[in-house]
Scaffold this active site. Structure first.
Site, PDB file in Angstrom:
ATOM      1  N   ARG A 184       1.994  14.453   7.114  1.00  0.00           N
ATOM      2  CA  ARG A 184       2.868  14.845   8.227  1.00  0.00           C
ATOM      3  C   ARG A 184       4.338  14.978   7.830  1.00  0.00           C
ATOM      4  O   ARG A 184       5.138  15.501   8.601  1.00  0.00           O
ATOM      5  CB  ARG A 184       2.718  13.847   9.378  1.00  0.00           C
TER       6      ARG A 184
ATOM      7  N   LEU B  42       0.844  -1.190   0.000  1.00  0.00           N
ATOM      8  CA  LEU B  42       0.000   0.000   0.000  1.00  0.00           C
ATOM      9  C   LEU B  42       0.885   1.249   0.000  1.00  0.00           C
ATOM     10  O   LEU B  42       1.618   1.504   0.958  1.00  0.00           O
ATOM     11  CB  LEU B  42      -0.917  -0.008   1.224  1.00  0.00           C
TER      12      LEU B  42
ATOM     13  N   ASP C  30       5.479   2.305   3.880  1.00  0.00           N
ATOM     14  CA  ASP C  30       6.266   3.180   4.759  1.00  0.00           C
ATOM     15  C   ASP C  30       6.884   2.424   5.930  1.00  0.00           C
ATOM     16  O   ASP C  30       7.073   2.971   7.013  1.00  0.00           O
ATOM     17  CB  ASP C  30       5.392   4.320   5.281  1.00  0.00           C
TER      18      ASP C  30
ATOM     19  N   SER D   9      55.919  23.228 -12.018  1.00  0.00           N
ATOM     20  CA  SER D   9      54.882  23.963 -11.295  1.00  0.00           C
ATOM     21  C   SER D   9      54.321  25.108 -12.127  1.00  0.00           C
ATOM     22  O   SER D   9      55.021  25.692 -12.968  1.00  0.00           O
ATOM     23  CB  SER D   9      55.454  24.520  -9.992  1.00  0.00           C
TER      24      SER D   9
ATOM     25  N   ASN E 216      -1.270  -3.804  16.122  1.00  0.00           N
ATOM     26  CA  ASN E 216      -1.333  -4.243  14.726  1.00  0.00           C
ATOM     27  C   ASN E 216      -0.249  -3.534  13.923  1.00  0.00           C
ATOM     28  O   ASN E 216      -0.149  -2.302  13.934  1.00  0.00           O
ATOM     29  CB  ASN E 216      -2.715  -3.906  14.164  1.00  0.00           C
TER      30      ASN E 216
ATOM     31  N   TYR F 100      38.413  24.276 -21.611  1.00  0.00           N
ATOM     32  CA  TYR F 100      37.135  24.843 -22.063  1.00  0.00           C
ATOM     33  C   TYR F 100      37.380  26.189 -22.730  1.00  0.00           C
ATOM     34  O   TYR F 100      37.964  27.095 -22.127  1.00  0.00           O
ATOM     35  CB  TYR F 100      36.205  24.992 -20.859  1.00  0.00           C
TER      36      TYR F 100
END
Length: 457
Positions: free
Chosen positions: A16, A9, A105, A408, A172, A390
């Site tokens: 909530r 389900l 859930d 470097s 339950n 780029y």
């Protein structure tokens, strides 16, 4: 197990949660919570699995669009659990076996529990069996009312319970096992004579009792397992429990986790024996890490394949990358998607990579950006090196051959190739290809003007 189907389900909005996202798609330990009952049902032998969807139905269906064993049915109006299950009847037309009914859930549900529930249900030839738990605070849950022999007489929802029923601590879970024939022959008899004016699936208990059929409850030994998630606090608690399970399984398999409560490993991640994971690491569920690795603190790894004996140092971020054996990364390095590092490569502090292949034994020790590049074996990349990939419109590749030394503060303006065994002098801007075995140097001549500062004063 043979001849088992599942109905899950998953139609509710989850008010909530205070969210624009339907509740069952909120993630817990790296996966939408709906995944967990689906995985548990499959592992218990259920096929097909029917999802009852409603709110944001397309999003839930889309999440499972490649799963051939998932059937989705729409509950247009959310009129209660009985109505939701009735919506699944057509999807299970002709099925004659045992039906599991689960909630979308409940991410903590285990396959072992479902297997026990099915075995118990079948062994006692029950028409309906509910999974229950005894808790210290039953507030908000339906209560299990048993007769003197232990059979279930009814399940009473909190808002409909009398004072003596509210005192019952056996609750339950919303998880059931039923014979398909009993379920679909009687689901239409469920009414809505209750405080919520909804069609409760629990009313089938009374139907079974009135027909003299066995209606039972199997008590779970772990009340955590049946916890439903209704708000963000419960979601965080469920995720904490899932991570604790994940970390425990990894530790039992030979992984050292220094502080399990401060380590965030998602469902599905694989980590080899003798790997050490330090606190505050975040490892997603698509990552595979080999044996004998060290993952320092504050590391984030997602979508990576990391071979044996690698060291990921503190504060590094790795995304969709592949590391071969004995690679060292960091501290504070960033491997972006498409990075491939061969054996014994070193990526040092504040180095960023993107879409590169770096050959065995090469290193970029600090303060460097390498993007869209192919780098050979035993290459040294000096501090401050940049691949200028780029041009404002397109990305271009840099190719660096084996045994090249890059000094470097070098800029490599792509597309450009540096031949094997060449040396690029510090401070050089490389705009044309460098032949093998060459020295490349491109600097503006230095001019010293003696006494210049004194004249300015």
């Amino acid at each position: 197990m043979d001849n088992v189907a599942a109905i899950i389900l998953a139609a509710g909005k989850g008010t909530r949660m205070k969210s624009s996202l339907v509740k069952v798609l909120h993630p817990a330990a790296g996966r939408p919570m709906i995944d967990y009952p689906v995985m548990a049902a499959r592992a218990a032998g259920a096929a097909p699995v029917v999802l009852v969807v409603g709110h944001q139905a397309e999003a839930v269906q889309g999440h499972f669009h490649t799963a051939g064993d998932i059937r989705c049915v729409l509950q247009q109006e959310q009129l209660g659990t009985g109505h939701a299950v009735a919506c699944a009847r057509e999807a299970l037309a002709g099925f004659d076996g045992t039906v599991l009914i689960l909630c979308g859930d409940t991410p903590l549900l285990r396959e072992e529990t479902l297997k026990k529930l099915i075995e118990f249900h079948r062994a006692h030839r029950a028409a309906l069996t509910v999974l229950s738990a005894t808790v210290d605070d039953p507030h908000g849950y339906g209560r299990i009312v048993r007769n003197d022999g232990g059979a279930v007489l009814r399940i009473v929802e909190q808002k409909d319970a009398a004072p003596e029923e509210l005192a019952i601590r056996e609750i339950n879970s919303g998880i059931y096992c039923m014979d398909a024939a009993f379920l679909f022959d009687n689901i239409d008899s469920v009414g809505s004579d209750n405080a919520q004016k909804e069609f409760y699936l629990t009313d089938l208990v009374a139907v079974a009792v009135n027909k003299g059929l066995a209606c039972l409850a199997l008590e779970s030994g772990d009340a955590e397992e049946i916890m439903g998630v209704n708000d963000r606090g419960q979601l965080a608690e469920a995720a904490r429990i899932l991570r604790r399970r994940i970390n425990r399984e990894l530790m039992l398999s030979g992984v050292t986790i220094i502080d399990p409560d401060q380590t965030y490993i998602d469902q599905g991640a694989a980590i080899g024996a003798d790997t050490i994971v330090h606190p505050n690491c975040h490892i997603d569920g698509t990552t595979v890490i080999g044996s004998g690795c060290v993952i320092d603190g504050n590391v984030t790894i997602s979508g990576c394949r990391i071979a044996d004996n690698c060291h990921i140092k503190a504060g590094s971020v790795l995304e969709d990358s592949q590391l071969h054996e004995a690679v060292a990364v960091g501290p504070m390095a960033h491997l972006r998607p498409g990075t491939v590092l061969h054996a014994h490569v070193k990526i040092g502090n504040f180095v960023e990579t993107k879409k590169i292949v770096m050959g065995e034994g090469s290193k970029a020790s600090h303060l460097t950006y390498l993007g869209d590049a192919e780098i050979g074996r035993d290459v040294n990349i000096g501090c401050g090196t940049i691949t200028c990939n780029y041009d404002g419109v397109n990305k271009h590749r840099t190719v660096i051959g084996d045994q090249v030394f890059i000094g470097s503060d070098v800029q490599l303006v792509a597309p450009v190739t540096v031949g094997r065994n060449s040396l690029v002098a510090a401070g050089t801007t490389v705009t044309i290809d460098v032949p093998p075995d060459s020295l490349a140097i491109a600097r503006v001549p230095q001019v010293n003007k003696d006494g210049w500062r004194l004249k300015k004063k």
